[in-house]
Design an enzyme around this catalytic site. Structure first.
Site, mmCIF file in Angstrom:
data_model
loop_
_atom_site.group_PDB
_atom_site.id
_atom_site.type_symbol
_atom_site.label_atom_id
_atom_site.label_comp_id
_atom_site.label_asym_id
_atom_site.label_seq_id
_atom_site.Cartn_x
_atom_site.Cartn_y
_atom_site.Cartn_z
ATOM 1 N N HIS A 50 35.826 46.107 39.442
ATOM 2 C CA HIS A 50 34.646 45.603 39.216
ATOM 3 C C HIS A 50 33.666 46.384 39.905
ATOM 4 C CE1 HIS A 50 36.355 41.308 38.369
ATOM 5 N NE2 HIS A 50 36.809 42.171 37.273
ATOM 6 N N PRO A 51 33.559 47.674 39.943
ATOM 7 C CA PRO A 51 32.358 48.338 40.565
ATOM 8 C C PRO A 51 30.930 48.300 39.877
ATOM 9 C CG PRO A 51 33.580 49.814 39.217
ATOM 10 C CD PRO A 51 34.344 48.668 39.031
#
Length: 534
Positions: free
Chosen positions: A473-474
């Site tokens: 989930h960057p």
């Protein structure tokens, strides 16, 4: 540019991932707009992109994954993590966990309170609903008839039902829907599938639009840099199947290459921190120090418990009969393990009862393995992965050189703050409390990882560093705002450069409290509206 003519478009969209697919559809709805969509990866015609369990064969596969890695992480005791990013039309929505999750109302309200007008929960909810096709029909919180299909999972597991019961015994409410603004509770995740098939952004948004005469789609088109003239983005230089190309934009260029790709392209184009650019061999054109900074990600702590007296996927996968049953169930009903999202049961809970809304998310799975890509264990087990939804740690993305093909530095700085290490320790303790509830007692759970001998804050934080991995989930590397570290304004326009916007997960000022794919889709939906209104 050799034998190739330089084509001109109104809008050029860079990146055919979740956001780019939405934008290509929406901007080409107007036949007066001439739109170009550039995707560096290939077509999404790989069978394992379509079958939900195919993420096992897509992540780490150079056909569908860029194969990035983080730098060595001190918080992970020197480990480097693989950092999957979709290398195919549909981007990460073609290889991700398919979980439909919006986050919490407070996430978006905090964006608005930071000065980003138009990004509060009440502002963004209509954009979530606009593209949604909720299987249970439209209501105050959900839309129906849109492109983005949301369904119940087509499976259940006895061990997961028991874990849910244990959460209730601990004091957590049951919830049939995590997407109404406060996701506290336990239940099975909703997924982006249609009748047991993955429903990617390419399937949802590009497939119905790809025959429009005003939309040109190019795969295998690797953007090398933007052309900036008089502080305006006017063209894109890219390599298409080995040939140098250029495309000009009359109206706007929209960067939708993701939290890694968008800052990388900005930096290659001379937009970013001047010293870093000079050190990498790039002539700085526009000082914007926040480009690539503010990287946030969800780190999941993979606690594993051995169990007895219950069937898990570990058991099924190691028997011929189990494998046959799995295959037949999917062939006949499009259900069972082959229809599984990587995580099936979810729970949102507070690490401290004094805080306002949950800051921890569980992804619970009826299986266990040493690490992603390795075989399932030969003992019965479940994994209760828990992540800090609002980490304080901040990292960065930075190019290494002027070579567009070289992977950038990815440095998340996981567990680099005292707060994050304490939350990690408390997460493991909380997991133990849940597993100790009576609902799981018949299955005699035994802690396998990290192991019950670790008790102190320091011991548990160290073990969290050993058993944690990214949950992919960057966000935040081209953050929205008006402060000196912001990259785009509340209209998603790059500060100081005309004709250029960023619309993807990189613009999030702070990470959302849950899976980030559908919030990214919402960002693109809102971006299309902003562009159409400008």
């Amino acid at each position: 540019m050799g034998q190739f003519a330089i084509e001109t478009f109104d809008y050029i969209i860079i990146g055919g991932g979740t956001a780019g697919c939405v934008l290509a559809n929406r901007l080409s709805e107007n036949p007066a707009n001439k739109v170009l969509l550039l995707e560096a990866g290939g077509q999404d015609n790989y069978i394992w992109v379509k079958i939900p369990v195919g993420y096992l064969y897509c992540i780490g596969n150079p056909r569908t994954d860029w194969g990035f890695s983080t730098e060595s992480e001190a918080g992970l005791n020197g480990r480097s993590l693989g950092y999957p990013r979709g290398k195919v039309m549909g981007g990460c929505s073609a290889i991700n966990g398919m979980i439909y999750m919006r986050g919490q109302a407070r996430d978006y309200d905090s964006w608005r309170q930071a000065g980003n007008v138009g990004w509060g929960w009440d502002d963004v909810l209509p954009y979530f609903k606009k593209s949604e096709d909720y299987s249970e029909g439209a209501n105050d919180m959900h839309g129906a008839g849109g492109e983005w299909r949301v369904e119940d999972q087509r499976l259940s597991w006895k061990i997961l039902d028991a874990f849910a019961d244990a959460c209730v015994q601990y004091g957590l409410p049951r919830t049939p829907d995590f997407n109404t603004g406060n996701n506290e509770g336990v239940g099975y995740f909703k997924v982006n599938q249609r009748r047991g098939w993955r429903w990617s952004a390419a399937t949802a948004f590009v497939k119905p639009a790809k025959h429009r005469k005003n939309l040109k789609i190019m795969t295998g088109a690797h953007v090398e840099r933007l052309v900036i003239e008089n502080r305006r983005a006017v063209a894109v230089n890219f390599k298409h199947h080995g040939q140098q190309r250029m495309a000009k934009a009359n109206a706007e260029i929209i960067l939708s290459a993701g939290a890694i790709g968008s800052p990388q392209i900005l930096q290659l184009s001379g937009i970013g921190d001047g010293k870093m650019l000079s050190d990498a061999g790039i002539q700085p054109l526009h000082e914007l120090t926040g480009v690539g900074k503010n990287l946030q990600d969800h780190l999941q702590i993979r606690t594993i418990f051995k169990v007895r007296n219950v069937t898990t996927l570990n058991d099924m996968i190691h028997s011929l009969g189990g494998k046959m049953r799995i295959g037949l169930e999917y062939m006949i009903n499009r259900s069972g393990p082959m229809s599984m999202a990587p995580s099936q049961l979810g729970a949102f809970i507070k690490s401290d009862r004094a805080i306002e809304t949950p800051d921890l998310q569980y992804h619970v799975q009826p299986l266990s393995l040493d690490r992603f890509g390795t075989p399932l264990h030969r003992f019965s087990a479940f994994t209760a992965s828990v992540c800090n939804l609002r980490p304080h740690s901040r990292g960065y993305v930075a190019i290494r050189s002027a070579d567009p093909a070289e992977h950038p530095v990815i440095k998340p700085n996981y567990l680099s703050t005292d707060h994050d290490r304490l939350v990690a320790a408390n997460s493991i303790r909380l997991t133990r409390d849940i597993v100790s509830q009576q609902a799981l007692a018949p299955f005699q759970p035994e802690e396998y990882l990290p192991g019950g001998d670790f008790l102190s804050d320091s011991e548990l934080a160290e073990q969290a560093g050993n058993i944690s991995t990214t949950i992919f989930h960057p966000v935040g590397t081209a953050k929205m705002g008006s402060d000196k570290s912001a990259v785009v304004d509340s209209q998603l326009r790059v500060h100081g450069i005309k004709g250029l916007r960023v619309a993807d997960a990189s613009i999030m000022p702070t990470i959302t409290s849950g899976n980030t794919n559908s919030p990214t889709l919402m960002i693109a939906e809102k971006a299309a509206s902003l562009i159409g209104a400008s």
